[in-house]
Structures are given as C-alpha cells and as structure tokens.
Design a protein around this motif. Structure first.
Motif, PDB file in Angstrom:
ATOM      1  N   GLY A 191       0.811  -1.210   0.000  1.00 14.36           N
ATOM      2  CA  GLY A 191       0.000   0.000   0.000  1.00 14.36           C
ATOM      3  C   GLY A 191       0.842   1.257   0.000  1.00 14.36           C
ATOM      4  O   GLY A 191       2.039   1.227   0.283  1.00 14.36           O
ATOM      5  N   GLY A 248     -14.049   2.725   3.968  1.00 16.51           N
ATOM      6  CA  GLY A 248     -13.386   2.509   2.683  1.00 16.51           C
ATOM      7  C   GLY A 248     -14.065   1.426   1.892  1.00 16.51           C
ATOM      8  O   GLY A 248     -15.238   1.119   2.100  1.00 16.51           O
ATOM      9  N   PHE A 296      -9.133   1.054  -0.943  1.00 18.74           N
ATOM     10  CA  PHE A 296      -8.861   2.433  -0.545  1.00 18.74           C
ATOM     11  C   PHE A 296      -9.580   2.676   0.770  1.00 18.74           C
ATOM     12  O   PHE A 296     -10.778   2.391   0.878  1.00 18.74           O
ATOM     13  CB  PHE A 296      -9.358   3.418  -1.612  1.00 18.74           C
ATOM     14  N   THR A 297      -8.870   3.168   1.784  1.00 14.07           N
ATOM     15  CA  THR A 297      -9.453   3.376   3.102  1.00 14.07           C
ATOM     16  C   THR A 297      -9.043   4.744   3.642  1.00 14.07           C
ATOM     17  O   THR A 297      -7.877   5.128   3.567  1.00 14.07           O
ATOM     18  CB  THR A 297      -8.965   2.292   4.090  1.00 14.07           C
ATOM     19  N   TRP A 298     -10.027   5.465   4.211  1.00 13.77           N
ATOM     20  CA  TRP A 298      -9.775   6.718   4.924  1.00 13.77           C
ATOM     21  C   TRP A 298      -9.758   6.400   6.409  1.00 13.77           C
ATOM     22  O   TRP A 298     -10.642   5.697   6.908  1.00 13.77           O
ATOM     23  CB  TRP A 298     -10.875   7.739   4.661  1.00 13.77           C
ATOM     24  N   TRP A 322      -5.138   8.458   4.387  1.00 18.97           N
ATOM     25  CA  TRP A 322      -5.702   7.449   3.501  1.00 18.97           C
ATOM     26  C   TRP A 322      -4.646   6.413   3.139  1.00 18.97           C
ATOM     27  O   TRP A 322      -3.463   6.641   3.276  1.00 18.97           O
ATOM     28  CB  TRP A 322      -6.324   8.058   2.250  1.00 18.97           C
ATOM     29  N   LEU A 345      -3.996   3.460   0.002  1.00 24.06           N
ATOM     30  CA  LEU A 345      -4.330   2.806  -1.263  1.00 24.06           C
ATOM     31  C   LEU A 345      -3.541   1.502  -1.314  1.00 24.06           C
ATOM     32  O   LEU A 345      -2.319   1.512  -1.138  1.00 24.06           O
ATOM     33  CB  LEU A 345      -3.940   3.708  -2.438  1.00 24.06           C
TER      34      LEU A 345
END
Length: 183
Positions: free
Chosen positions: A51, A143, A160-162, A173, A175
C-alpha cells in the motif's frame, strides 16, 4: 567490488521483503489454482497487499509504503468481518516498529459471479514501538475494495481506506493492491 550505499541497500531490502510477502500469499498450485473436487470453498478471503499512504489526496507518501495482510468474510449481501494488519518497512530502519490494524464490518456486493465491491468501516489503531518506548492512537475508518476472483481459489484486490485518528487533525488514507485467496 563496489560497496552499496545505505539507500541502495535499504531499497533492495525493501523490494525483497515486498516480493517475499506477495509470493507467500500465492499457493504452490498457483494463484488461480482449482479447488479440490470435494472441497467447499470458505467464505473468508485472505491475502497480502502493498500500500501507499497519504494525507493530501494529490500527494503519495511512497517512501512510507506499507506491507500488510488482510482477511474479509465474503457472503454477498451479508455483513461480515473485515480485518487487516500492516507495517511500514522503511520505518524499521530507523529502529521503530510501526504497526497498523483495522477491524470492522464489510458488506460484499456481487457485481458479477467473480467481481465483488466490498464497502467497509470500523476501528483503526496505529502504534509505534522503539527503544524510547512507544505510542498508539485509535480512530475510525471507512473505505472499500474491489476484488476480482478467478475460477479457483485466488484473485486480485484493490482497496482504498480513509482513517481518522483521535490525535490527528485530518484523515489519513491508504491505497492498497494485492492478492486474495479463499481459505
């Protein structure tokens, strides 16, 4: 023989670690190996990912790339568990062990027989342990991931995570790209 600089050594080492983790996620029969005839596949997809984190959406923090493992219970249309643990290999060279974890729920949506869209949300935890002690921060995440599954047990995953942490002003974030396999 020419001696490698510290940066060249770190770069080669980090590439080797990433390649080894991704290869470890691939079963001996190949990523898309067919399941045994009498075996029912599990509802859990597990895998490994690389990531890239960031704070500003227009800027990647590629030096702080992550290596992680994840597991998601996948039954289309039903809530299931979603878990991940990862680290930042670059930070290890500074004598600090960084860890990040995510735990929550996911709702897999089948776009086709072999393509899933998986929105998720839950709790996040980051920690750093070093010779001077450690620190940790907790927060929330939201996400999603897209998974393309092969005819056998394996597939590909992009997510994808916030993450919002208590002690940080804005979101962070992540990716990710990697492999999944039914267990």
């Amino acid at each position: 023989m020419e001696r490698m600089s510290a940066i060249e050594y770190r770069t080669r080492f980090l590439r080797s670690v990433g390649a080894a983790l991704l290869l470890a996620a691939v079963p001996s029969g190949g990523l898309f190996a067919q399941p045994p005839v009498n075996e029912e596949p599990s509802n859990w997809l597990v895998g490994a990912s690389l990531g890239v984190p960031g704070v500003d959406p227009s800027q990647l923090e590629s030096e702080l790339f992550t290596v992680g493992v994840h597991a998601t219970r996948v039954v289309p249309g039903r809530l299931g568990g979603d878990f991940a643990v990862g680290t930042m290999p670059r930070i290890l060279f500074d004598g600090v062990l960084p860890l990040g974890a995510r735990a929550g729920l996911a709702l897999p949506l089948a776009l086709s027989e072999n393509v899933l869209l998986v929105p998720s949300g839950g709790a996040s935890l980051v920690a750093a342990l070093g010779s001077d002690g450690g620190s940790a921060d907790a927060g929330l995440n939201v996400g999603g991931a897209a998974m393309v599954l092969g005819e056998g047990y394996g597939g590909l995953r992009a997510g994808f995570t916030w993450h919002w942490f208590r002690d940080r002003g804005g979101p962070v974030w992540l990716l990710e790209f990697g492999f999944v396999r039914r267990r």
